[in-house]
Design a protein around this motif. Structure first.
Motif, PDB file in Angstrom:
ATOM      1  N   THR A 119     -77.023 -84.224 -42.857  1.00  0.00           N
ATOM      2  CA  THR A 119     -75.686 -83.726 -42.539  1.00  0.00           C
ATOM      3  C   THR A 119     -75.715 -82.268 -42.092  1.00  0.00           C
ATOM      4  O   THR A 119     -74.954 -81.865 -41.209  1.00  0.00           O
ATOM      5  N   ILE A 120     -76.596 -81.475 -42.685  1.00  0.00           N
ATOM      6  CA  ILE A 120     -76.645 -80.049 -42.324  1.00  0.00           C
ATOM      7  C   ILE A 120     -77.550 -79.784 -41.132  1.00  0.00           C
ATOM      8  O   ILE A 120     -77.761 -78.635 -40.755  1.00  0.00           O
ATOM      9  N   GLY A 121     -78.106 -80.851 -40.548  1.00  0.00           N
ATOM     10  CA  GLY A 121     -78.858 -80.663 -39.312  1.00  0.00           C
ATOM     11  C   GLY A 121     -80.328 -80.976 -39.362  1.00  0.00           C
ATOM     12  O   GLY A 121     -81.023 -80.822 -38.349  1.00  0.00           O
ATOM     13  N   ALA A 122     -80.854 -81.395 -40.530  1.00  0.00           N
ATOM     14  CA  ALA A 122     -82.273 -81.740 -40.602  1.00  0.00           C
ATOM     15  C   ALA A 122     -82.561 -82.918 -39.664  1.00  0.00           C
ATOM     16  O   ALA A 122     -81.728 -83.796 -39.475  1.00  0.00           O
ATOM     17  N   ASP A 123     -83.745 -82.911 -39.069  1.00  0.00           N
ATOM     18  CA  ASP A 123     -84.104 -83.942 -38.098  1.00  0.00           C
ATOM     19  C   ASP A 123     -84.908 -85.083 -38.714  1.00  0.00           C
ATOM     20  O   ASP A 123     -84.983 -86.171 -38.153  1.00  0.00           O
ATOM     21  N   ASP A 124     -85.528 -84.812 -39.860  1.00  0.00           N
ATOM     22  CA  ASP A 124     -86.312 -85.854 -40.519  1.00  0.00           C
ATOM     23  C   ASP A 124     -86.449 -85.498 -41.986  1.00  0.00           C
ATOM     24  O   ASP A 124     -86.146 -84.362 -42.414  1.00  0.00           O
ATOM     25  N   TYR A 125     -86.936 -86.446 -42.770  1.00  0.00           N
ATOM     26  CA  TYR A 125     -86.953 -86.316 -44.227  1.00  0.00           C
ATOM     27  C   TYR A 125     -88.181 -87.025 -44.764  1.00  0.00           C
ATOM     28  O   TYR A 125     -88.431 -88.175 -44.409  1.00  0.00           O
ATOM     29  N   MET A 126     -88.974 -86.347 -45.586  1.00  0.00           N
ATOM     30  CA  MET A 126     -90.157 -86.968 -46.189  1.00  0.00           C
ATOM     31  C   MET A 126     -90.150 -86.747 -47.691  1.00  0.00           C
ATOM     32  O   MET A 126     -89.808 -85.659 -48.169  1.00  0.00           O
ATOM     33  N   VAL A 127     -90.535 -87.790 -48.412  1.00  0.00           N
ATOM     34  CA  VAL A 127     -90.561 -87.732 -49.871  1.00  0.00           C
ATOM     35  C   VAL A 127     -91.993 -87.511 -50.347  1.00  0.00           C
ATOM     36  O   VAL A 127     -92.910 -88.210 -49.920  1.00  0.00           O
ATOM     37  N   LYS A 128     -92.181 -86.537 -51.225  1.00  0.00           N
ATOM     38  CA  LYS A 128     -93.490 -86.299 -51.828  1.00  0.00           C
ATOM     39  C   LYS A 128     -93.787 -87.386 -52.850  1.00  0.00           C
ATOM     40  O   LYS A 128     -92.865 -87.841 -53.541  1.00  0.00           O
ATOM     41  N   PRO A 129     -95.051 -87.773 -53.013  1.00  0.00           N
ATOM     42  CA  PRO A 129     -96.201 -87.361 -52.198  1.00  0.00           C
ATOM     43  C   PRO A 129     -96.249 -88.143 -50.895  1.00  0.00           C
ATOM     44  O   PRO A 129     -95.749 -89.270 -50.824  1.00  0.00           O
ATOM     45  N   PHE A 130     -96.823 -87.536 -49.874  1.00  0.00           N
ATOM     46  CA  PHE A 130     -96.929 -88.194 -48.580  1.00  0.00           C
ATOM     47  C   PHE A 130     -98.334 -87.939 -48.035  1.00  0.00           C
ATOM     48  O   PHE A 130     -99.044 -87.037 -48.477  1.00  0.00           O
ATOM     49  N   SER A 131     -98.737 -88.742 -47.061  1.00  0.00           N
ATOM     50  CA  SER A 131    -100.063 -88.573 -46.473  1.00  0.00           C
ATOM     51  C   SER A 131     -99.989 -87.572 -45.330  1.00  0.00           C
ATOM     52  O   SER A 131     -98.951 -87.425 -44.672  1.00  0.00           O
ATOM     53  N   PHE A 132    -101.095 -86.893 -45.086  1.00  0.00           N
ATOM     54  CA  PHE A 132    -101.147 -85.947 -43.983  1.00  0.00           C
ATOM     55  C   PHE A 132    -100.941 -86.666 -42.653  1.00  0.00           C
ATOM     56  O   PHE A 132    -100.274 -86.142 -41.748  1.00  0.00           O
ATOM     57  N   ASP A 133    -101.488 -87.874 -42.514  1.00  0.00           N
ATOM     58  CA  ASP A 133    -101.323 -88.640 -41.283  1.00  0.00           C
ATOM     59  C   ASP A 133     -99.852 -88.941 -41.015  1.00  0.00           C
ATOM     60  O   ASP A 133     -99.400 -88.942 -39.867  1.00  0.00           O
ATOM     61  N   GLU A 134     -99.105 -89.190 -42.088  1.00  0.00           N
ATOM     62  CA  GLU A 134     -97.678 -89.463 -41.905  1.00  0.00           C
ATOM     63  C   GLU A 134     -96.958 -88.212 -41.410  1.00  0.00           C
ATOM     64  O   GLU A 134     -96.118 -88.277 -40.508  1.00  0.00           O
ATOM     65  N   LEU A 135     -97.303 -87.048 -41.982  1.00  0.00           N
ATOM     66  CA  LEU A 135     -96.688 -85.806 -41.529  1.00  0.00           C
ATOM     67  C   LEU A 135     -97.020 -85.554 -40.057  1.00  0.00           C
ATOM     68  O   LEU A 135     -96.153 -85.165 -39.271  1.00  0.00           O
ATOM     69  N   LEU A 136     -98.277 -85.776 -39.679  1.00  0.00           N
ATOM     70  CA  LEU A 136     -98.677 -85.611 -38.285  1.00  0.00           C
ATOM     71  C   LEU A 136     -97.834 -86.503 -37.379  1.00  0.00           C
ATOM     72  O   LEU A 136     -97.382 -86.077 -36.305  1.00  0.00           O
ATOM     73  N   ALA A 137     -97.636 -87.737 -37.807  1.00  0.00           N
ATOM     74  CA  ALA A 137     -96.858 -88.676 -37.011  1.00  0.00           C
ATOM     75  C   ALA A 137     -95.412 -88.210 -36.884  1.00  0.00           C
ATOM     76  O   ALA A 137     -94.808 -88.302 -35.800  1.00  0.00           O
ATOM     77  N   ARG A 138     -94.846 -87.710 -37.973  1.00  0.00           N
ATOM     78  CA  ARG A 138     -93.456 -87.235 -37.934  1.00  0.00           C
ATOM     79  C   ARG A 138     -93.341 -86.012 -37.025  1.00  0.00           C
ATOM     80  O   ARG A 138     -92.381 -85.890 -36.258  1.00  0.00           O
ATOM     81  N   ILE A 139     -94.310 -85.096 -37.115  1.00  0.00           N
ATOM     82  CA  ILE A 139     -94.303 -83.910 -36.252  1.00  0.00           C
ATOM     83  C   ILE A 139     -94.425 -84.338 -34.790  1.00  0.00           C
ATOM     84  O   ILE A 139     -93.700 -83.845 -33.920  1.00  0.00           O
ATOM     85  N   GLY A 140     -95.343 -85.260 -34.520  1.00  0.00           N
ATOM     86  CA  GLY A 140     -95.514 -85.744 -33.163  1.00  0.00           C
ATOM     87  C   GLY A 140     -94.244 -86.380 -32.615  1.00  0.00           C
ATOM     88  O   GLY A 140     -93.877 -86.177 -31.450  1.00  0.00           O
TER      89      GLY A 140
END
Length: 228
Positions: A98-119
Motif C-alpha cells: 500500500t505504501i509503494g513497495a514493489d515486492d515482499y520477501m519473508v525470511k528466511p529466503f534463498s539468495f537465488d530467490e532474491l536474485l530472481a526478485r531483483i532481476g
C-alpha cells in the motif's frame, strides 16, 4: 550474470551477518552495492547513492522499513523496493504494498530467490539496464531472447534458450538434473528427469559440441558449462 551497465542496489538490515552475506553475493553477480544498518542511514544513503533497487528490512531501529519505503517513494525516486520481514502476515504484506513497495520477501529466503526478485524488478522498471551479457564466447540478450555463440545466432526453442542461459550464467558450477528442472521447467513440472538429457543433446548439436567440452557431463552429479 554480470549486468551490462552499473546497477546500484541498497541493502538495509540491522543484522550484520545477513548484510555481509547478501552484499558479497550481489557484488559477485556484478552489482554495485551499498549497505546501511538502520532506516535513517538507509534513507540518507539512498539520497546520495540513487539505487535502482532498495532491499529494506521491515524491522530496523529508529526508522522502520515501511517508513523508509514511504519516504523514498514520496521523494520521487525511481527505485524498486523489496521489503524483507520475518513475519508472514497478510496485513504486513498489504501495508508494504500500500505504501509503494514493489515486492515482499519473508525470511528466511534463498539468495537465488532474491536474485530472481531483483532481476524481475529490473526487467520491469529498468529494462534498458540489463542489455546484453557477454560471457566468454556467449552473448546473452535477455530482452530479445537471443543467445549468440562465437558471434553466431543460435536457433533455439524457448526451453532451449532458458536452459542454455541458465547453464551459461552459472558456468563453472555443477547443476544437477533436479536443480535444472526446478530452475528451467519449474517446481511443478511433472515429467521425467531424462527430458534434461534430450535438451542437452540438442544444445550440443547446435553448439557443435561433439566432444562435450563445452557442456560437460559429470556422471552422478549433473552438467557444467566450462568457458575458455
Amino acid at each position: 550474470m554480470k549486468p551490462s551497465k552499473e546497477i546500484r542496489i541498497l541493502l538495509a538490515d540491522d543484522e550484520p551477518h545477513i548484510v555481509q552475506f547478501l552484499e558479497m553475493g550481489l557484488v559477485n553477480e556484478g552489482y554495485t552495492v551499498r549497505s546501511a544498518p538502520d532506516g535513517m542511514s538507509a534513507y540518507g544513503l539512498a539520497m546520495d547513492f540513487r539505487p535502482h533497487v532498495a532491499v529494506l528490512d521491515v524491522m530496523m531501529p529508529g526508522m522502520d522499513g515501511y517508513h523508509v519505503c514511504r519516504m523514498l517513494k514520496e521523494a520521487g525516486n525511481a527505485v524498486a523496493v523489496i521489503m524483507l520481514t520475518a513475519k508472514d502476515e497478510i496485513d504486513d504484506r498489504v501495508k508494504g504494498l500500500t505504501i509503494g513497495a514493489d515486492d515482499y520477501m519473508v525470511k528466511p529466503f534463498s539468495f537465488d530467490e532474491l536474485l530472481a526478485r531483483i532481476g524481475a524488478r529490473l526487467r520491469n522498471q529498468f529494462p534498458d539496464l540489463l542489455g546484453e551479457v557477454a560471457l566468454g564466447p556467449f552473448k546473452v540478450d535477455d530482452r530479445r531472447g537471443e543467445i549468440r555463440y562465437e558471434d553466431r545466432l543460435l536457433e533455439l526453442s524457448p526451453t532451449e534458450y532458458e536452459l542454455l542461459k541458465y547453464l551459461v550464467l552459472h558456468h563453472g558450477t555443477v547443476q544437477s538434473k533436479a536443480i535444472i528442472l526446478d530452475k528451467v521447467w519449474g517446481y511443478d513440472f511433472g515429467g521425467e528427469e531424462n527430458i534434461v538429457e534430450v535438451y542437452i543433446r540438442s544444445l550440443r548439436d547446435k553448439l557443435g559440441d561433439k566432444e562435450h567440452k563445452l557442456i560437460r557431463t559429470l556422471r552422478g552429479a549433473g552438467y557444467r558449462v566450462d568457458l575458455p
